[in-house]
Design a protein around this motif. Structure first.
Motif, PDB file in Angstrom:
ATOM      1  N   GLY A   1       0.777  -1.233   0.000  1.00 19.02           N
ATOM      2  CA  GLY A   1       0.000   0.000   0.000  1.00 19.02           C
ATOM      3  C   GLY A   1       0.802   1.272   0.000  1.00 19.02           C
ATOM      4  N   ALA A   2       2.103   1.186  -0.205  1.00 19.67           N
ATOM      5  CA  ALA A   2       2.951   2.377  -0.222  1.00 19.67           C
ATOM      6  C   ALA A   2       3.767   2.408  -1.503  1.00 19.67           C
ATOM      7  N   VAL A   3       4.071   3.614  -1.971  1.00 15.66           N
ATOM      8  CA  VAL A   3       4.919   3.775  -3.151  1.00 15.66           C
ATOM      9  C   VAL A   3       6.374   3.603  -2.715  1.00 15.66           C
ATOM     10  N   ARG A   4       7.098   2.742  -3.417  1.00 11.76           N
ATOM     11  CA  ARG A   4       8.489   2.457  -3.084  1.00 11.76           C
ATOM     12  C   ARG A   4       9.435   2.699  -4.254  1.00 11.76           C
ATOM     13  N   GLY A   5       9.005   3.522  -5.175  1.00 11.16           N
ATOM     14  CA  GLY A   5       9.839   3.822  -6.320  1.00 11.16           C
ATOM     15  C   GLY A   5       9.009   3.882  -7.575  1.00 11.16           C
ATOM     16  N   VAL A   6       9.675   3.715  -8.720  1.00  4.48           N
ATOM     17  CA  VAL A   6       8.970   3.863  -9.988  1.00  4.48           C
ATOM     18  C   VAL A   6       9.596   2.983 -11.055  1.00  4.48           C
ATOM     19  N   PHE A   7       8.753   2.476 -11.945  1.00  6.85           N
ATOM     20  CA  PHE A   7       9.227   1.879 -13.196  1.00  6.85           C
ATOM     21  C   PHE A   7       9.292   3.010 -14.218  1.00  6.85           C
ATOM     22  N   PHE A   8      10.382   3.085 -14.980  1.00 11.95           N
ATOM     23  CA  PHE A   8      10.482   4.118 -16.001  1.00 11.95           C
ATOM     24  C   PHE A   8      10.858   3.515 -17.335  1.00 11.95           C
ATOM     25  N   GLU A   9      10.528   4.238 -18.395  1.00  8.75           N
ATOM     26  CA  GLU A   9      10.853   3.814 -19.762  1.00  8.75           C
ATOM     27  C   GLU A   9      11.940   4.716 -20.325  1.00  8.75           C
ATOM     28  N   SER A  10      12.859   4.118 -21.083  1.00 13.72           N
ATOM     29  CA  SER A  10      13.938   4.876 -21.710  1.00 13.72           C
ATOM     30  C   SER A  10      14.441   4.093 -22.906  1.00 13.72           C
ATOM     31  N   LYS A  11      15.519   4.568 -23.507  1.00  9.72           N
ATOM     32  CA  LYS A  11      16.146   3.843 -24.615  1.00  9.72           C
ATOM     33  C   LYS A  11      16.676   2.484 -24.170  1.00  9.72           C
ATOM     34  N   GLN A  12      16.862   2.308 -22.858  1.00 11.47           N
ATOM     35  CA  GLN A  12      17.298   1.011 -22.321  1.00 11.47           C
ATOM     36  C   GLN A  12      16.125   0.093 -22.038  1.00 11.47           C
ATOM     37  N   GLY A  13      14.909   0.554 -22.354  1.00 13.18           N
ATOM     38  CA  GLY A  13      13.733  -0.235 -22.060  1.00 13.18           C
ATOM     39  C   GLY A  13      13.177   0.101 -20.694  1.00 13.18           C
ATOM     40  N   ARG A  14      12.392  -0.801 -20.165  1.00  9.77           N
ATOM     41  CA  ARG A  14      11.751  -0.579 -18.868  1.00  9.77           C
ATOM     42  C   ARG A  14      12.724  -0.938 -17.748  1.00  9.77           C
ATOM     43  N   ARG A  15      12.879  -0.015 -16.796  1.00 11.01           N
ATOM     44  CA  ARG A  15      13.786  -0.225 -15.675  1.00 11.01           C
ATOM     45  C   ARG A  15      13.124   0.282 -14.408  1.00 11.01           C
ATOM     46  N   ALA A  16      13.766   0.025 -13.259  1.00 12.10           N
ATOM     47  CA  ALA A  16      13.153   0.374 -11.985  1.00 12.10           C
ATOM     48  C   ALA A  16      14.125   1.130 -11.095  1.00 12.10           C
ATOM     49  N   ILE A  17      13.569   2.028 -10.292  1.00 13.51           N
ATOM     50  CA  ILE A  17      14.317   2.709  -9.239  1.00 13.51           C
ATOM     51  C   ILE A  17      13.537   2.521  -7.947  1.00 13.51           C
ATOM     52  N   LEU A  18      14.218   2.038  -6.907  1.00 15.65           N
ATOM     53  CA  LEU A  18      13.610   1.896  -5.594  1.00 15.65           C
ATOM     54  C   LEU A  18      14.002   3.082  -4.731  1.00 15.65           C
ATOM     55  N   ALA A  19      13.048   3.571  -3.938  1.00 16.49           N
ATOM     56  CA  ALA A  19      13.292   4.781  -3.157  1.00 16.49           C
ATOM     57  C   ALA A  19      12.564   4.719  -1.822  1.00 16.49           C
ATOM     58  N   GLY A  20      13.134   5.408  -0.829  1.00 16.18           N
ATOM     59  CA  GLY A  20      12.472   5.521   0.460  1.00 16.18           C
ATOM     60  C   GLY A  20      11.224   6.372   0.369  1.00 16.18           C
ATOM     61  N   VAL A  21      11.319   7.512  -0.324  1.00 17.64           N
ATOM     62  CA  VAL A  21      10.184   8.392  -0.569  1.00 17.64           C
ATOM     63  C   VAL A  21      10.222   8.815  -2.025  1.00 17.64           C
ATOM     64  N   THR A  22       9.074   8.809  -2.667  1.00 15.86           N
ATOM     65  CA  THR A  22       8.953   9.253  -4.050  1.00 15.86           C
ATOM     66  C   THR A  22       8.182  10.565  -4.086  1.00 15.86           C
ATOM     67  N   VAL A  23       8.686  11.523  -4.830  1.00 15.96           N
ATOM     68  CA  VAL A  23       8.015  12.807  -5.013  1.00 15.96           C
ATOM     69  C   VAL A  23       7.426  12.830  -6.421  1.00 15.96           C
ATOM     70  N   ASP A  24       6.116  12.857  -6.494  1.00 11.71           N
ATOM     71  CA  ASP A  24       5.430  12.959  -7.782  1.00 11.71           C
ATOM     72  C   ASP A  24       5.422  14.427  -8.188  1.00 11.71           C
ATOM     73  N   ALA A  25       6.334  14.795  -9.073  1.00  9.36           N
ATOM     74  CA  ALA A  25       6.413  16.165  -9.588  1.00  9.36           C
ATOM     75  C   ALA A  25       6.094  16.182 -11.073  1.00  9.36           C
ATOM     76  N   THR A  26       5.224  15.276 -11.502  1.00  9.40           N
ATOM     77  CA  THR A  26       4.866  15.194 -12.917  1.00  9.40           C
ATOM     78  C   THR A  26       3.970  16.352 -13.344  1.00  9.40           C
ATOM     79  N   GLY A  27       3.345  17.027 -12.400  1.00 11.31           N
ATOM     80  CA  GLY A  27       2.442  18.127 -12.728  1.00 11.31           C
ATOM     81  C   GLY A  27       1.029  17.672 -13.027  1.00 11.31           C
ATOM     82  N   ASP A  28       0.888  16.448 -13.509  1.00  8.48           N
ATOM     83  CA  ASP A  28      -0.431  15.908 -13.848  1.00  8.48           C
ATOM     84  C   ASP A  28      -0.874  14.814 -12.891  1.00  8.48           C
ATOM     85  N   GLY A  29      -0.073  14.559 -11.852  1.00  4.73           N
ATOM     86  CA  GLY A  29      -0.434  13.527 -10.890  1.00  4.73           C
ATOM     87  C   GLY A  29      -0.390  12.137 -11.459  1.00  4.73           C
ATOM     88  N   ASP A  30       0.495  11.901 -12.437  1.00  2.00           N
ATOM     89  CA  ASP A  30       0.532  10.593 -13.092  1.00  2.00           C
ATOM     90  C   ASP A  30       0.804   9.453 -12.120  1.00  2.00           C
TER      91      ASP A  30
END
Length: 478
Positions: free
Chosen positions: A192-221
């Protein structure tokens, strides 16, 4: 940007031209078809204390603030530059950072950032003029987007390239890690908690794990995809929900154009009317940081969704066509634009609104009465001299029921009326600094972001130069 406000039915809204989408436009027909995607293990790209997704104004401020508190911080950005709409969106007219008395209330990161810009990259009134009310001075600066309601304000216009570089260097100097060309795709959820993000790039789909994630997308994605509650209602009379691609014309003589507007208002009005009759969507030119560059912040298009890829495409196509059509009409009919040329269309679409978090607290129209939240993390100038400054609570960045995530920037928790000014760049700097500071304190204390001690957060913000209201014995609570 700031416009003349009007009151109707007890609600304050911007009086500004908006242009509705053509209801006859073709829209893609939804289908019930799906395509299965095979399950897979995603490579881990990095671990960090604080992950900031989105390098716009709030994301940059958050990353700098978190890193300065000693948190291992990563800033993930989908474009090749930082600054978001303030740079890639060409929203180079930075809205008011002073209140109606001329006192600077958006401070901290915002103040430091603007002070770093080189001479010649910033245009605006000197601090001695902030709050000036004499008619001649106010009129002169009103033509340069730095005076409203007859009051001179701290609303500079800045070189977007200088802002890109300043943001980048502040992030790196703070010790944060930058990752460009990476699109935050999905939040990583655990218990029930956000622990990071999956992201897409030229390397394909990858993951970053984090203690706290800040959603600064502007659109609340991220918070939307994590299942957090949000609102998306709008005030149709306001510009806060409109979209467009901004642009710059070079080769202009803005002083000549401004003299023409001031000295021949009838001719200027006739020019605008002819443009509307010809194009239907026609807008005014604004001053920039240079006398030979004109800024166009519209025409503002309504009736489109900022989270619909077909709508985003339609706005881009229409805006670029309008840019070329405006050039032809301005060269033919506006003094000072005879030698104008297409200089730059914004690399980023100018989205003002998509979603707003449902937070532990929210800034609403009823809060424009001078109240000060007990968990205040900043102060915003109000829309009009009729209202006092507006206190912004930490709870507006904290989801009601989702842990591990903070949401500063234009998608913070507020109503549609308050969104009209809380979405602006200075307010994004202010809430971003607060989110980054809180995220670092949460990691250091081993607590969820909602459990960060407010006195510690406020004390740290003050050390960072942020402006908070003086202590008071009784305050509103989140």
């Amino acid at each position: 940007m700031s416009q003349t406000p009007e009151t109707e039915g007890g609600r304050l809204f911007f009086r500004s031209e908006t242009f509705a989408a053509d209801p006859r436009r073709t829209r893609r027909t939804p289908t019930d078809e799906t395509v299965p995607e095979p399950g897979r293990d995603i490579p881990l790209h990095a671990r960090c204390d604080v992950l900031v997704v989105g390098g716009g104004p709030s994301g940059v401020a958050a990353a700098v603030a978190a890193a300065r508190q000693g948190a291992r911080t990563i800033l993930l950005e989908r474009h090749n530059h930082l600054g978001g709409l303030s740079t890639g969106g060409l929203v180079i007219w930075i809205d008011r950072m002073t209140d109606w008395s001329g006192r600077r209330v958006i401070r901290g990161f915002a103040e430091e950032f603007l002070d770093r810009l080189p001479k010649g990259a910033v245009s605006g009134p000197s601090p001695a003029l902030w709050g000036a009310r004499d008619a001649a001075t106010a009129a002169w600066w009103a033509a340069r987007t730095s005076a409203f309601h007859g009051i001179v304000t701290h609303s500079p216009t800045c070189d977007p390239e200088a802002m890109k570089l300043a943001a980048q260097e502040m992030v790196l100097e703070a010790g944060a890690e930058l990752i460009f060309h990476a699109w935050g795709a999905e939040p990583i959820l655990r218990e029930g908690a956000v622990r990071g993000v999956f992201f897409e790039s030229k390397q394909g789909r990858r993951a970053i794990l984090a203690g706290v994630t800040v959603d600064a997308t502007g659109d609340g994605d991220l918070f939307a995809r994590a299942g957090a509650a949000y609102s998306d209602d709008i005030d149709e009379r306001d510009i806060h929900h409109c979209m467009n691609t901004s642009w710059l014309f070079g080769g202009v003589n803005m002083p000549r154009y401004q003299r023409w507007r001031a000295e021949q208002p009838g001719a200027f009005s006739a020019f605008l009317q002819a443009g509307r009759e010809r194009l239907r969507f026609f807008d005014k030119a604004f001053a920039s940081w240079r006398d030979d560059v004109a800024l166009f912040m519209g025409p503002r298009l309504s009736g489109y969704s900022a989270v619909d890829v077909d709508d985003l495409t339609a706005v881009e196509i229409q805006s670029h066509r309008l840019m070329a059509e405006h050039l032809a009409l301005y060269r033919a009919g506006a003094p000072g634009f005879e030698n104008a040329y297409l200089m730059l269309s914004a690399p980023q679409l100018g989205v003002r609104h998509a979603r707003r978090l449902t937070g532990v607290a929210a800034v609403t129209r009823g809060d424009w009465d001078g109240r000060v939240w007990a968990d205040e993390i900043g102060v915003s100038p109000s829309l009009s001299p009729k209202f006092p400054n507006v206190s912004v609570p930490y709870g507006a960045l904290v989801p009601v029921a989702l842990d591990g995530l903070l949401a500063p920037g234009r998608h913070l928790s507020c109503d549609a009326n308050s969104h009209s000014f809380l979405r602006e760049i200075p307010q994004c700097w202010m809430t971003g600094q607060a989110a980054g500071t809180a995220a670092a304190l949460a990691v250091a204390g081993g607590v969820a972001p909602r459990a960060v001690p407010i006195p510690d957060l406020q004390a740290t913000l003050r050390v960072g130069g942020a402006h908070l209201s003086p202590p008071a014995p009784e305050r509103a609570t989140a």
